[in-house]
Design a protein around this motif. Structure first.
Motif, PDB file in Angstrom:
ATOM      1  N   GLU A 123       0.836  -1.192   0.000  1.00 19.85           N
ATOM      2  CA  GLU A 123       0.000   0.000   0.000  1.00 19.85           C
ATOM      3  C   GLU A 123       0.870   1.241   0.000  1.00 19.85           C
ATOM      4  OE1 GLU A 123      -2.526  -0.275   3.359  1.00 19.85           O
ATOM      5  OE2 GLU A 123      -3.780  -1.809   2.458  1.00 19.85           O
ATOM      6  N   ASP A 124       0.212   2.388   0.030  1.00 23.52           N
ATOM      7  CA  ASP A 124       0.941   3.634   0.180  1.00 23.52           C
ATOM      8  C   ASP A 124       1.762   3.542   1.444  1.00 23.52           C
ATOM      9  OD1 ASP A 124      -0.364   4.570  -2.032  1.00 23.52           O
ATOM     10  OD2 ASP A 124      -1.912   5.584  -0.869  1.00 23.52           O
ATOM     11  N   LEU A 154      -7.832   2.911 -10.411  1.00 18.89           N
ATOM     12  CA  LEU A 154      -8.215   3.499  -9.128  1.00 18.89           C
ATOM     13  C   LEU A 154      -7.002   3.779  -8.246  1.00 18.89           C
ATOM     14  CD1 LEU A 154     -11.453   1.469  -8.299  1.00 18.89           C
ATOM     15  CD2 LEU A 154     -11.280   3.877  -8.992  1.00 18.89           C
ATOM     16  N   ALA A 155      -6.004   2.893  -8.285  1.00 19.27           N
ATOM     17  CA  ALA A 155      -4.779   3.120  -7.506  1.00 19.27           C
ATOM     18  C   ALA A 155      -4.087   4.397  -7.980  1.00 19.27           C
ATOM     19  CB  ALA A 155      -3.842   1.922  -7.626  1.00 19.27           C
ATOM     20  N   GLN A 174      -5.509   6.883  -9.734  1.00 16.60           N
ATOM     21  CA  GLN A 174      -6.400   8.019  -9.539  1.00 16.60           C
ATOM     22  C   GLN A 174      -6.351   8.515  -8.093  1.00 16.60           C
ATOM     23  OE1 GLN A 174      -7.881  10.776 -10.573  1.00 16.60           O
ATOM     24  NE2 GLN A 174      -9.359   9.806 -11.952  1.00 16.60           N
ATOM     25  N   SER A 175      -6.283   7.605  -7.130  1.00 19.92           N
ATOM     26  CA  SER A 175      -6.249   8.037  -5.729  1.00 19.92           C
ATOM     27  C   SER A 175      -4.979   8.837  -5.435  1.00 19.92           C
ATOM     28  CB  SER A 175      -6.369   6.839  -4.785  1.00 19.92           C
ATOM     29  OG  SER A 175      -5.215   6.039  -4.843  1.00 19.92           O
ATOM     30  N   GLN A 176      -3.863   8.436  -6.019  1.00 18.34           N
ATOM     31  CA  GLN A 176      -2.625   9.198  -5.827  1.00 18.34           C
ATOM     32  C   GLN A 176      -2.697  10.545  -6.549  1.00 18.34           C
ATOM     33  OE1 GLN A 176       0.142   8.730  -3.900  1.00 18.34           O
ATOM     34  NE2 GLN A 176      -1.228   7.222  -2.995  1.00 18.34           N
ATOM     35  N   VAL A 205      -5.363  12.327  -7.054  1.00 24.16           N
ATOM     36  CA  VAL A 205      -6.202  13.212  -6.238  1.00 24.16           C
ATOM     37  C   VAL A 205      -5.363  13.829  -5.134  1.00 24.16           C
ATOM     38  CG1 VAL A 205      -8.113  13.267  -4.576  1.00 24.16           C
ATOM     39  CG2 VAL A 205      -8.391  12.081  -6.760  1.00 24.16           C
ATOM     40  N   ARG A 206      -4.581  12.999  -4.440  1.00 20.04           N
ATOM     41  CA  ARG A 206      -3.730  13.505  -3.355  1.00 20.04           C
ATOM     42  C   ARG A 206      -2.730  14.543  -3.857  1.00 20.04           C
ATOM     43  NH1 ARG A 206      -2.318   7.848  -0.380  1.00 20.04           N
ATOM     44  NH2 ARG A 206      -4.385   7.485   0.475  1.00 20.04           N
ATOM     45  N   ARG A 234     -12.969  10.917 -12.896  1.00 19.29           N
ATOM     46  CA  ARG A 234     -13.557  10.600 -11.593  1.00 19.29           C
ATOM     47  C   ARG A 234     -15.073  10.765 -11.628  1.00 19.29           C
ATOM     48  NH1 ARG A 234      -9.232  13.566  -9.815  1.00 19.29           N
ATOM     49  NH2 ARG A 234     -10.460  15.321  -9.103  1.00 19.29           N
ATOM     50  N   CYS A 246     -17.807   7.766 -11.148  1.00 18.29           N
ATOM     51  CA  CYS A 246     -18.870   7.807 -10.124  1.00 18.29           C
ATOM     52  C   CYS A 246     -20.240   7.631 -10.741  1.00 18.29           C
ATOM     53  CB  CYS A 246     -18.813   9.127  -9.350  1.00 18.29           C
ATOM     54  SG  CYS A 246     -17.389   9.234  -8.260  1.00 18.29           S
TER      55      CYS A 246
END
Length: 181
Positions: free
Chosen positions: A46-47, A148-149, A151-153, A155-156, A174, A178
């Motif tokens: 994980e992160d 998704l992995a 995209q989440s980074q 976003v951060r 995104r 949704c």
């Protein structure tokens, strides 16, 4: 339908990750100190929480291609590529992707580039470029988990002010995601 199949597959993946995460958490309770927590985060894949508290690795490897592997110990600088090599590696991977469309190869190489960036604490416009490239390729082949992995980074990093001219493109992805799921 295709959407339902993807959602069910993602739910199964999520459940498997949850079981794995609980097992790792149990081991984490036994670990002590930041290095132990760092190693467990690497094992979990994980992160890496708290990595900023550790000294960054300064890579010395000059190989353009390097397979991704799960780190089980603190990384060896001789096996980590510095940023200037990673720029060349990204260009190389994208050229091969355009020529061959071999997703297994491209995903493996992009994950390796991302890992080298993380262990060196490199978080800049180039890092965003790598995650954007991987997200686009993952979308092209319908690899929702990798998308998704990434995209989440993204976003951060966008929230941290590390953005490129493509930030709106990924915001649109995104929103579409949704709406579809």
């Amino acid at each position: 339908s295709l959407v339902r199949n993807i959602a069910e597959r993602n739910a199964r993946r999520f459940e498997a990750e949850e079981r794995r995460s609980r097992a790792v958490e149990q081991r984490a309770r036994k670990a002590s100190g930041k290095k132990g927590a760092f190693r467990l985060s690497l094992l979990q894949g994980e992160d890496i929480e708290g990595i900023d508290d550790l000294q960054p690795v300064v890579g010395t490897c000059t190989d353009l291609e390097k397979s991704h592997f799960r780190l089980k110990t603190l990384p060896d600088p001789a096996k980590v590529r510095p940023e200037y090599v990673l720029h060349r590696s990204l260009r190389h991977v994208l050229q091969r992707w355009r020529a061959e469309h071999n997703y297994h190869y491209a995903s493996d190489q992009l994950r390796s580039i991302r890992q080298d960036l993380v262990v060196q604490h490199i978080r800049n416009a180039f890092t965003v470029e790598v995650y954007e490239a991987h997200a686009r390729i993952a979308l092209e082949v319908r690899d929702v988990a990798s998308y998704l992995a990434c995209q989440s980074q993204l976003v951060r990093m966008h929230q941290e002010g590390i953005a490129t001219e493509n930030a709106r493109e990924f915001m649109a992805y995104r929103i579409l995601f949704c709406l579809l799921f």
